[in-house]
Design an enzyme around this catalytic site. Structure first.
Site, mmCIF file in Angstrom:
data_model
loop_
_atom_site.group_PDB
_atom_site.id
_atom_site.type_symbol
_atom_site.label_atom_id
_atom_site.label_comp_id
_atom_site.label_asym_id
_atom_site.label_seq_id
_atom_site.Cartn_x
_atom_site.Cartn_y
_atom_site.Cartn_z
ATOM 1 N N LYS A 83 0.843 -1.201 0.000
ATOM 2 C CA LYS A 83 0.000 0.000 0.000
ATOM 3 C C LYS A 83 0.873 1.243 0.000
ATOM 4 C CE LYS A 83 -4.414 -0.461 2.436
ATOM 5 N NZ LYS A 83 -5.067 -0.156 3.720
HETATM 6 C C1 E4P Z 1 -8.685 0.277 3.780
HETATM 7 O O1 E4P Z 1 -7.723 -0.227 3.276
HETATM 8 C C2 E4P Z 1 -8.648 0.983 5.067
HETATM 9 O O2 E4P Z 1 -7.848 0.232 5.969
HETATM 10 C C3 E4P Z 1 -9.986 1.137 5.742
HETATM 11 O O3 E4P Z 1 -11.052 0.700 4.934
HETATM 12 C C4 E4P Z 1 -10.195 2.437 6.427
HETATM 13 O O4 E4P Z 1 -11.465 2.443 7.043
HETATM 14 P P1 E4P Z 1 -11.886 3.466 8.179
HETATM 15 O O5 E4P Z 1 -12.238 4.760 7.535
HETATM 16 O O6 E4P Z 1 -13.089 2.847 8.826
HETATM 17 O O7 E4P Z 1 -10.723 3.603 9.114
#
Ligand code: E4P
Length: 223
Positions: A83
């Site tokens: 990522k």
């Molecule tokens: C995705 O890769 C993220 O880890 C995640 O969906 C973030 O979600 P949140 O806004 O609930 O923290």
């Protein structure tokens, strides 16, 4: 639409894996922090537990260091996806990783414009954060629909991963929008499977079944 679990918790992963619906995992630094263990330990355990894609997030702010970190993360397993954030440094490091044949997930995406950039560097996955867009009093699902439409028109191969999903209707709407993947927290998986009519129906079936058994055993005793 493939379903991913958004967690770094191994027990949550094992539970959803048993359901037979788990295609991958997304983690981020906040989720890793919750586990209170070394990140490498957590990532490696998840990579070994799950057959599908596991996203591991870089934390280095500068492009050069982010690229080096991305190469290390990619070496942790053939199912690792690196990522990188949607920043100039993330694009630069991400492009270099793609050129090395490493699959990347461009994260923290909040607009169709950013999603175009992710596709242009050849990202494997782009992650628009639907719930966080909603939190800002904007329409996250509208952004997701636009991204899916643009990707269709432009024939981009990057997969759209609907992230930051907060409730079952987010998942349903992401599927209708044409998202390739949805990542959801454990609690949303639990809500997805639930329906009050399923519970009520099961209760009635159980009661009728038990009554039948009693009737049959009563008949046997009377015979
Ligand atoms: C995705 O890769 C993220 O880890 C995640 O969906 C973030 O979600 P949140 O806004 O609930 O923290």
């Amino acid at each position: 639409m493939r379903l991913f679990l958004d967690t770094a918790n191994i027990e949550e992963i094992r539970t959803i894996k048993r359901w037979g619906v788990l295609s991958g995992i997304t983690t981020n630094p906040s989720l890793i922090r919750k586990e209170n263990l070394g990140a490498d330990l957590v990532w490696k355990e998840i990579l070994a537990e799950v057959d599908g894609d596991v996203s591991l997030e870089t934390t280095e702010p500068e492009a050069g260091a982010m690229y080096e970190q991305g190469r290390v993360l990619a070496s942790y397993g053939s199912n690792a996806v690196v990522k990188v954030p949607m920043t100039p440094a993330g694009l630069e490091a991400g492009k270099r990783l793609v050129q090395d044949g490493i699959r990347i997930n461009v994260t923290l995406v909040f607009s169709p414009a950013q999603a175009i950039l992710a596709a242009e560097i050849g990202a494997y996955i782009v992650s628009p954060f639907i719930g966080r867009i909603d939190d800002g009093a904007a329409d996250g699902m509208h952004a997701l629909r636009q991204i899916c439409e643009i990707y269709d028109i432009q024939a981009y191969e990057t997969e759209v991963l609907a992230a930051s999903l907060r409730h079952p209707m987010h998942v349903v709407d992401a599927a209708l929008a044409g998202a390739d993947i949805a990542t959801l927290p454990f609690e949303v998986f639990e809500k997805l499977v639930k329906h009050p009519l399923t519970d009520a129906g099961l209760k009635k079936f159980d009661a009728d079944w038990n009554e039948l058994q009693q009737q049959l055993s009563g008949k046997k005793e009377g015979a």
